[in-house]
Scaffold this motif. Structure first.
Motif, PDB file in Angstrom:
ATOM      1  N   HIS A  85      39.677  46.500  33.424  1.00  0.00           N
ATOM      2  CA  HIS A  85      39.416  47.325  34.564  1.00  0.00           C
ATOM      3  C   HIS A  85      39.151  46.582  35.739  1.00  0.00           C
ATOM      4  N   SER A  86      40.184  46.053  36.478  1.00  0.00           N
ATOM      5  CA  SER A  86      40.104  45.114  37.471  1.00  0.00           C
ATOM      6  C   SER A  86      39.620  45.986  38.697  1.00  0.00           C
ATOM      7  N   LEU A  87      38.516  45.375  39.172  1.00  0.00           N
ATOM      8  CA  LEU A  87      38.158  46.071  40.437  1.00  0.00           C
ATOM      9  C   LEU A  87      38.938  46.181  41.637  1.00  0.00           C
ATOM     10  N   GLU A  88      40.063  45.121  41.612  1.00  0.00           N
ATOM     11  CA  GLU A  88      40.947  45.131  42.524  1.00  0.00           C
ATOM     12  C   GLU A  88      41.884  46.346  42.522  1.00  0.00           C
ATOM     13  N   ASN A  89      41.989  46.889  41.602  1.00  0.00           N
ATOM     14  CA  ASN A  89      42.695  47.929  41.388  1.00  0.00           C
ATOM     15  C   ASN A  89      42.197  49.343  41.577  1.00  0.00           C
TER      16      ASN A  89
END
Length: 120
Positions: free
Chosen positions: A47-51
């Motif tokens: 769960h990338s914070l960029e997304n």
């Protein structure tokens, strides 16, 4: 980057108060810490914070969409005014033609009536 703090001393103390020996409490604490770190790494990877989308991002997108819609509205208004103008010009030209043809028809009929009246 945010880090997760974990008080290992307090964790060991709680385990010892619950009846664990010192080596058992330290082993459980070490395993718990490893499991927590593995979970955190998994979540970071999956769960990338960029997304992630924030309310600020959504507000910006909504504002952008509203501006685009307003631009389209103004273009449509301009196009509608242009079409109205074209229709008015076409109507005026059509009226000129109808009036012109009506006058020409009247002249022709008058000329024919005069010619016929003169020949009798």
């Amino acid at each position: 980057m945010n880090t997760l703090t974990f008080d290992t001393h307090e964790f060991v103390t709680e385990l010892k108060q619950a009846g664990f020996s010192e080596p058992q409490a330290e082993a459980v604490t070490r395993l718990y810490r490893q499991a927590s770190n593995a979970t955190i790494e998994y979540v970071k990877h999956e769960h990338s914070l960029e997304n992630l989308v924030t309310n600020k991002d959504l507000d910006a997108r909504i504002k952008e969409t509203e501006l685009k819609m307003e631009l389209v509205r103004s273009e449509l208004k301009r196009d509608i005014e242009s079409v109205k103008k074209d229709i008015a010009e076409t109507k005026a030209e059509l009226v000129r033609w109808v009036v012109g043809v009506g006058i020409l028809q009247s002249v022709l009929i008058t000329a024919l009536v005069l010619k016929l009246a003169g020949s009798f």
